[in-house]
Motif scaffolding. Structure first.
Motif, PDB file in Angstrom:
ATOM      1  N   HIS B  67       2.771   1.400   6.534  1.00 15.18           N
ATOM      2  CA  HIS B  67       2.143   2.088   5.393  1.00 15.18           C
ATOM      3  C   HIS B  67       1.674   3.469   5.829  1.00 15.18           C
ATOM      4  N   LEU B 125      -3.343  -3.293   5.165  1.00 18.35           N
ATOM      5  CA  LEU B 125      -3.913  -2.859   3.892  1.00 18.35           C
ATOM      6  C   LEU B 125      -4.488  -4.016   3.088  1.00 18.35           C
ATOM      7  N   ILE B 126      -5.674  -3.799   2.541  1.00 17.70           N
ATOM      8  CA  ILE B 126      -6.186  -4.782   1.582  1.00 17.70           C
ATOM      9  C   ILE B 126      -5.363  -4.635   0.299  1.00 17.70           C
ATOM     10  N   PRO B 127      -5.359  -5.665  -0.557  1.00 19.99           N
ATOM     11  CA  PRO B 127      -4.462  -5.614  -1.725  1.00 19.99           C
ATOM     12  C   PRO B 127      -4.610  -4.357  -2.583  1.00 19.99           C
ATOM     13  N   ALA B 128      -5.842  -3.883  -2.777  1.00 17.35           N
ATOM     14  CA  ALA B 128      -6.037  -2.725  -3.663  1.00 17.35           C
ATOM     15  C   ALA B 128      -5.307  -1.486  -3.146  1.00 17.35           C
ATOM     16  N   LEU B 129      -5.135  -1.395  -1.820  1.00 21.08           N
ATOM     17  CA  LEU B 129      -4.509  -0.199  -1.258  1.00 21.08           C
ATOM     18  C   LEU B 129      -2.988  -0.311  -1.170  1.00 21.08           C
ATOM     19  N   GLN B 130      -2.452  -1.478  -1.474  1.00 27.64           N
ATOM     20  CA  GLN B 130      -1.003  -1.656  -1.343  1.00 27.64           C
ATOM     21  C   GLN B 130      -0.275  -1.025  -2.519  1.00 27.64           C
ATOM     22  N   SER B 131      -0.073   0.282  -2.427  1.00 32.68           N
ATOM     23  CA  SER B 131       0.553   1.004  -3.525  1.00 32.68           C
ATOM     24  C   SER B 131       1.125   2.314  -2.997  1.00 32.68           C
ATOM     25  N   TRP B 328      -3.683   5.766 -10.446  1.00 32.72           N
ATOM     26  CA  TRP B 328      -3.782   4.659  -9.487  1.00 32.72           C
ATOM     27  C   TRP B 328      -4.970   3.751  -9.813  1.00 32.72           C
ATOM     28  N   GLN B 330      -6.220   3.147 -12.601  1.00 29.06           N
ATOM     29  CA  GLN B 330      -5.863   2.319 -13.751  1.00 29.06           C
ATOM     30  C   GLN B 330      -5.059   1.102 -13.284  1.00 29.06           C
ATOM     31  N   GLU B 331      -4.144   1.350 -12.365  1.00 31.56           N
ATOM     32  CA  GLU B 331      -3.263   0.285 -11.906  1.00 31.56           C
ATOM     33  C   GLU B 331      -3.996  -0.731 -11.032  1.00 31.56           C
ATOM     34  N   ALA B 332      -4.864  -0.227 -10.172  1.00 31.65           N
ATOM     35  CA  ALA B 332      -5.494  -1.117  -9.195  1.00 31.65           C
ATOM     36  C   ALA B 332      -6.784  -1.733  -9.721  1.00 31.65           C
TER      37      ALA B 332
END
Lengths: 547, 399
Positions: B67, B125-131, B328, B330-332
């Motif tokens: 990442h 990465l924690i889930p929120a950062l996986q983007s 982002w 909005q998405e996370a």
């Protein structure tokens, strides 16, 4: 100052009151105007800017207040300052849910916290005065844009090539030369034309212009901001914005709120993955320093449409439409809605398993499991024995007057049971009350005893249901804002006036980047053996340096 | 393989750091010496090599972790530090401003040093950062920071040149105050790094805000501590035993992060002592000591750079720090805007540069006024990047 139209003494053009430079020939016709000298007379092409015209009416006073850039800047600064104050202590939506904010702020932050709460700073961004400040900003943007934009538009639309000599002298870049041959002048004109200028000719007077769009940059970006501000107000209209929590225990199907019973969602499975420690990857070192680190929160859903949603009171008739995996950063979208993985809950109990033992602590028959949401009343554990659930409270509070069990809530948090054991060897059934960590015999000297074996927790996913129709408007507004900033910043509005009546007179103006204009102009001039243009600012600058 | 990548990455940024340090020498020489052109060229070549190594750091760290390396405080600050160098190189390409590097490079180095105080380990990465937005959002924001910083550097040089060394005025005092700040920050980084380097660590057990036991790690002797804190030593796993550590005894309720405050107090003390020593050595104001560096600076050019960096950095910041950030978010987090402290300070930064542009374009704030504003803007950026993360724990608390 009287509000009178001004007739230009030079060309006879009638200008609206407050005009500074004649809108036809560019002569200075109004010396009173703006004695303080804002930087550039040419900013609005010397046209009549309403707020700069003195007037006594209340409307004008309010208008002038909001058109003032200085006041606009003060409003922006106040908004920024207020926003900063809001970050000193956590806002109400960040403090634990269900706590009285007055108590919370006073307990945690002392007198300062109490004052913070009392002044309404704990909900600052939705406070009436913060919204009011934003509304004032919107007003200021609109007023300032109309005030300057309209006259500027008129002025730029009706440009004449012929300008008064004083207009030439007023410009920053100028050139006067008598020694140039007519032939060379024509060549210079051609040279400029090849630089993609639009040319207006009026006898010996020429106007070269390009990049006028640049002048509209500020108006475009402010329009974008107005759209953003209006968009953010739309949220208060019903139907524009929906924000709901959808709580779905694993294996269950629930109606999606606000869809008029039309849609249902089933939580097939909730998945919580964590990173593997000691897998030999580069992450081992940092993973070893902390507890389990989540790598994925996921709900596998089945999405249903209710075919009988328009029949009032009917049983739902569900038709599977879609299967999906909702993960953080990957919401499920339908119609104008989105379902987001928000969190999960494994705190509520699903079922409890018990066994029956005799006085020698020997188990009788099989274990039995009580579903805490929908308990059965009879459990047969072997041929001779069965157990009846006489009463049940999912969240036990106390025993009522009639001996019934009272529950605080329907959520199984602190279950209590009254079991009745029926066995062939018993003369009368034995009754006992079971709670977590506690058993009370209701009939005396019981031989059998119900014992707690295990408990299963329910895992539920917490989804956020969102519908936000304001989002696109705000997004588009912001894109317009950015476009406006680009247009205003990176396009230059360049104009060159040429008077070839006697020799050659050149004046040039740009709204930004004089350096670039100078370079362009000089390259054409120098090519035909003409000196570079004079730059007033440079002369002044050099004088300052010497002085 | 991944381990090798990580090693290459770590080595690259270390060498880059050293190279940037070295580049300061020919750069400083190029201000006065006869061979100024040659020295300037050498310096720029070194900076370019260092910059390439920083890109290598970035690429290989990405390859090692899978990442974009912008996911924790160290990586974020390192990215800002790299973008400062990028900003400097862009400015140099356009304006050939040598003196610029003498200010931009040290800031970049100090930031990198500061970032290294935090854990430099790679973490998943924690889930929120996986983007993919992680990369897009952070790169545009740091790039805009890098460019906006150039306006502050130009402003600072402008102020150094225009404010006379012995002037008795508020502006002179303000500039000297700025110098004191720089010395304090410098003292902070040096003291923390040295004390960590020698392995100084005192643990204290205290009861935190929510009533749980917690451990505070002190890397500087404790002047200020939590109410009822007990000195302890770490003895493996989760076990601690009582110990005897220095503690001056000022104690505060757990609502204030006493160990952060302790570091701040030490920095101010050490910084002020260092400042005092420097004043004794030079026997004049510190800004007058660095003033000669700005001697040859062209004021109108500095003003121009100051303005242009803002009109490039401002829309870029609006794009990355607000627009991409909102998409982002909005998405996370299912909302594009939520007045989280970090978001709020991005908004404040945006509003500040909005004010800058209005004052400059409409109210004639050019030259010195504009220079002051540019410097203040940089301080706001630093505040958002550093103080908000240390003091307030919001959604952005990981970076």
């Amino acid at each position: 100052m009287e509000l009178k139209e001004i007739k230009c003494p030079h060309c006879g053009h009638v200008n609206s009151p407050g005009t500074q430079l004649c809108q036809s020939c560019g002569l200075m016709i109004n010396e009173d105007y703006d004695k303080k000298k804002i930087k550039d007379v040419m900013r609005y092409d010397g046209s009549a800017v309403r707020s700069k015209v003195k007037s006594q009416s209340i409307f004008d006073k309010i208008w002038i207040f909001f058109t003032s850039i200085r006041n606009g800047v003060i409003i922006i600064a106040l908004i920024a300052l207020a926003a900063a104050i809001g970050t000193i202590l956590p806002q109400q939506y960040f403090i634990p849910i269900g706590v009285d904010p007055e108590v919370y702020y006073a307990d945690n932050y002392g007198t300062f916290g109490y004052l913070y709460y009392k002044l309404g700073f704990h909900n600052l961004y939705s406070s009436w005065w913060f919204v009011l400040l934003n509304a004032m900003l919107a007003l200021s943007i609109i007023a300032a844009s109309v005030d300057r934009g309209v006259p500027l538009y008129k002025s730029l639309k009706n440009q004449r090539a012929k300008k008064h000599p004083s207009f030439f002298r007023r410009q920053r870049l100028t050139l006067n030369s008598d020694e140039i041959t007519k032939e060379n002048i024509d060549k210079i004109v051609e040279g400029l034309k090849s630089k993609r200028y639009k040319v207006t000719e009026d006898g010996p007077h020429l106007l070269f212009e390009k990049g006028r769009l640049s002048r509209w940059g500020p108006y475009i970006n402010h329009t974008g901001l107005i759209i953003v501000l209006i968009g953010s107000m739309l949220r208060f209209f019903p139907g524009m914005y929906i924000d709901e929590i959808v709580y779905v225990p694993e294996g269950e199907t629930v109606e999606i709120p606000t869809t008029d019973n039309k849609y249902y969602v089933k939580n097939e499975k909730f998945i919580l993955d964590t990173y593997d420690k000691g897998s030999g990857s580069v992450f081992d070192k940092s993973l070893a320093m902390q507890g389990d680190l989540a790598s994925n929160y996921q709900t596998n859903i089945i999405f249903y449409e209710n075919l009988s949603s328009d029949v009032v009171g009917s049983e739902p008739d569900l038709k599977e439409i879609d299967k999906d995996e909702i993960r953080v950063n990957h919401p499920y979208k339908f119609d104008n809605y989105e379902l987001y993985q928000s969190s999960f809950d494994n705190s509520s109990m699903k079922s409890m398993t018990f066994k029956l033992v005799d006085s020698n602590d020997k188990q009788i028959g099989e274990e039995f499991t009580v579903d805490l949401k929908d308990p059965d009343s009879d459990y047969s554990i072997d041929d001779k024995t069965d157990i009846q659930l006489r009463a049940f409270a999912p969240d036990f509070l106390e025993i009522g007057k009639k001996g019934e069990l009272l529950s605080q809530s329907p959520v199984p948090r602190n279950p209590a049971f009254i079991f009745q054991v029926n066995n062939e060897t018993l003369e009368t059934p034995e009754i006992s009350l079971l709670q977590i960590q506690n058993t009370d015999e209701i009939t005396p000297n019981n031989e059998f005893k119900v014992k707690f074996v295990s408990m299963e927790n329910e895992i539920a996913t917490v989804l956020t249901l969102k519908k936000d129709l304001t989002m696109h408007m705000i997004g588009i507004g912001f894109i317009i804002f950015l476009l406006g900033v680009f247009i205003g910043s990176y396009i230059n509005h360049r104009r060159i006036w040429i008077n070839k009546e006697k020799g050659l007179s050149i004046a040039a103006h740009t709204n930004k980047n004089y350096y670039g204009l100078k370079k362009e102009l000089n390259s054409v001039l120098n090519e035909h053996g003409v000196d570079s243009v004079n730059d007033k600012d440079e002369v002044e600058h050099n004088d300052r340096m010497k002085g | 393989m991944q381990h090798t990548f990580l090693q290459i990455s770590n080595t690259s940024i270390f060498i880059a750091f050293i190279l940037l340090l070295i580049a300061l020498v020919p750069l400083a020489l190029s201000i006065r010496s006869k061979h100024e052109e040659r020295n300037a060229k050498i310096a720029v070549v070194i900076v370019v090599i260092a910059f390439i190594l920083e890109l290598v750091y970035f690429a290989f760290r990405w390859a090692a972790t899978g990442h974009a390396p912008v996911s924790n405080l160290f990586e974020f600050i390192a990215m800002f530090s790299i973008m400062l160098i990028a900003g400097y190189l862009i400015t140099y390409a356009y304006y050939k401003t040598k003196v610029f590097g003498l200010f931009a490079i040290p800031i970049s180095l100090i930031l990198l040093g500061y970032g290294s105080i935090f854990s430099t380990d790679v973490a998943p990465l924690i889930p929120a950062l996986q983007s993919n937005w992680l990369f897009i959002h952070v790169t545009t924001v740091t790039l805009s920071y890098g460019i906006l910083s150039m306006s502050a550097v130009a402003g600072f040089i402008y102020l150094l040149k225009i404010i006379p060394a012995e002037e008795k005025s508020i502006r002179a005092r303000m500039l000297e105050f700025l110098m004191w700040n720089i010395v304090v920050v410098f003292a902070f980084i040096i003291s923390i790094s040295v004390m960590r380097g020698v392995g100084y660590q005192n643990d204290f057990l205290y009861v935190d805000q929510s009533g749980n036991n917690a451990i505070a790690e002190y890397h500087l002797p404790s002047l200020i501590n939590y109410n009822g804190a007990q000195a302890v030593d770490h003895v493996g796993e989760n076990n601690y035993e009582p110990a005897d550590h220095f503690n001056l005894g000022i104690s505060l309720p757990p609502i204030i992060k006493a160990h952060s405050l302790n570091t701040v107090v030490w920095s101010v003390i050490l910084g002020t002592v260092l400042y005092g020593i420097l004043r004794l050595i030079f026997r004049r104001r510190l800004y007058s000591v660095v003033k000669p560096l700005a001697k040859n600076a062209d004021l109108s050019l500095m003003d121009d750079i100051g303005y242009r960096s803002v009109i490039i950095g401002y829309p870029l910041f609006a794009l990355g720090g607000l627009f991409f950030a909102a998409i982002w978010a909005q998405e996370a987090w299912s909302r594009f805007w939520g007045w989280d402290p970090k978001e709020t300070w991005a908004f404040i930064t945006f509003m500040f540069y909005t004010i800058f542009l209005h004052l400059r374009l409409n109210r004639g704030y050019e030259g010195e006024k504009s220079a002051w504003l540019a410097v203040i803007g940089f301080l706001i950026i630093l505040f958002n990047m550093i103080a908000i993360n240390l003091i307030v724990a919001g959604l952005h608390s990981y970076a």
